[in-house]
Design a protein around this motif. Structure first.
Motif, PDB file in Angstrom:
ATOM      1  N   CYS A  51       0.852  -1.183   0.000  1.00  0.00           N
ATOM      2  CA  CYS A  51       0.000   0.000   0.000  1.00  0.00           C
ATOM      3  C   CYS A  51       0.890   1.235   0.000  1.00  0.00           C
ATOM      4  N   ARG A  56      -1.225  -1.330 -10.566  1.00  0.00           N
ATOM      5  CA  ARG A  56      -1.857  -0.450  -9.612  1.00  0.00           C
ATOM      6  C   ARG A  56      -3.290  -0.910  -9.409  1.00  0.00           C
ATOM      7  N   GLU A  57      -3.681  -1.042  -8.155  1.00  0.00           N
ATOM      8  CA  GLU A  57      -5.053  -1.453  -7.877  1.00  0.00           C
ATOM      9  C   GLU A  57      -5.582  -0.676  -6.686  1.00  0.00           C
ATOM     10  N   LYS A  58      -6.734  -0.071  -6.853  1.00  0.00           N
ATOM     11  CA  LYS A  58      -7.346   0.699  -5.773  1.00  0.00           C
ATOM     12  C   LYS A  58      -8.383  -0.171  -5.071  1.00  0.00           C
ATOM     13  N   TRP A  87      -7.423   2.725  -0.108  1.00  0.00           N
ATOM     14  CA  TRP A  87      -6.002   2.474  -0.334  1.00  0.00           C
ATOM     15  C   TRP A  87      -5.681   2.057  -1.755  1.00  0.00           C
ATOM     16  N   VAL A  88      -4.457   2.354  -2.151  1.00  0.00           N
ATOM     17  CA  VAL A  88      -3.970   1.935  -3.460  1.00  0.00           C
ATOM     18  C   VAL A  88      -2.814   0.968  -3.253  1.00  0.00           C
ATOM     19  N   TYR A 129       0.225  -1.409  -4.922  1.00  0.00           N
ATOM     20  CA  TYR A 129       1.089  -1.633  -6.078  1.00  0.00           C
ATOM     21  C   TYR A 129       1.684  -3.026  -6.006  1.00  0.00           C
TER      22      TYR A 129
END
Lengths: 119, 119
Positions: A61, A91-93, A97-98, A100
């Motif tokens: 995160c 990248r994933e939200k 939170w995001v 990587y």
DNA sequence: ACAAGACATAGATATCTGTCAATATCGACG
DNA sequence: CGTCGATATTGACAGATATCTATGTCTTGT
């Protein structure tokens, strides 16, 4: 079927090319590969990449990453964006939170190019 | 016996370190490795490296290299200097000509770092 | 709806980098 | 020795890059 050079992403080009030491890179190939190398040609981005790669579950995160550096949050965000655009980080939200995650293929292609390892 | 981090050349640091993806790079390690990566983070230098590496006898004269680019002689000389200072190219003067040769160890160390290949 | 928190974007600025023209150096050869 | 050819160094400059502050955009609680 293989795409023309102009249609390929940097990662695809690296994957297709003979290793550096076997035959001369064309100008086109070099122009295509250089941005990928540039993406990891920075100490902060090298650490970001290794932090993400070695993190539990293979993802990290942004909040974790920020804390590892004495740099402002936008600066880290900027470096993550460069790594993402180079295809090295996915990248994933999820909620607020995001996360990587390393694209192992892109990284492996780079290593193959340099070291002559045929995948 | 192994040298302290501060005594090592960039190449030695790369050789000693775990691959990027196995454990986080320390700030010191990253600062040491980045210049090596920067050295190949340019299309001209990528081509120079591959031209030298794939040349007959593993070495190339500057005169040959100049002709492969649409760049001035000083510019090529500058790039060769950077590659040489990074430890990626060895330099030998024979008579009027200067020959460059790839340092396979340095290049292999880099690939090992990225790909996790243990030499 | 609002406030708060996580992350991204925008704009500004100082430094770094790639390139060139001009010049220096160095070795070979008449 | 003096000139020529090969390579390196210097100085200048335009464009790229890393960083910051300020601000915007979402998403989640309350």
């Amino acid at each position: 079927m293989s795409k023309s050079l102009l249609e390929q992403t940097p990662g695809e080009t690296v994957a297709c090319c003979s290793p550096l030491t076997r035959e001369p890179l064309s100008a086109d190939q070099a122009e295509r590969i250089a941005p990928l190398v540039k993406a990891i040609a920075d100490p902060v981005r090298l650490r970001l990449l290794s932090l993400v790669a070695s993190h539990a579950d293979g993802e990290a995160c942004v909040c974790d990453l920020n804390d590892a550096f004495d740099l402002s949050q936008p600066t880290i965000s900027h470096h993550l964006k460069l790594l993402h655009e180079a295809g090295l980080l996915d990248r994933e939200k999820r909620g607020v939170w995001v996360y990587y995650r390393v694209d192992a293929t892109a990284l492996g292609d780079l290593a193959a190019l340099l070291g002559g390892v045929t995948r």
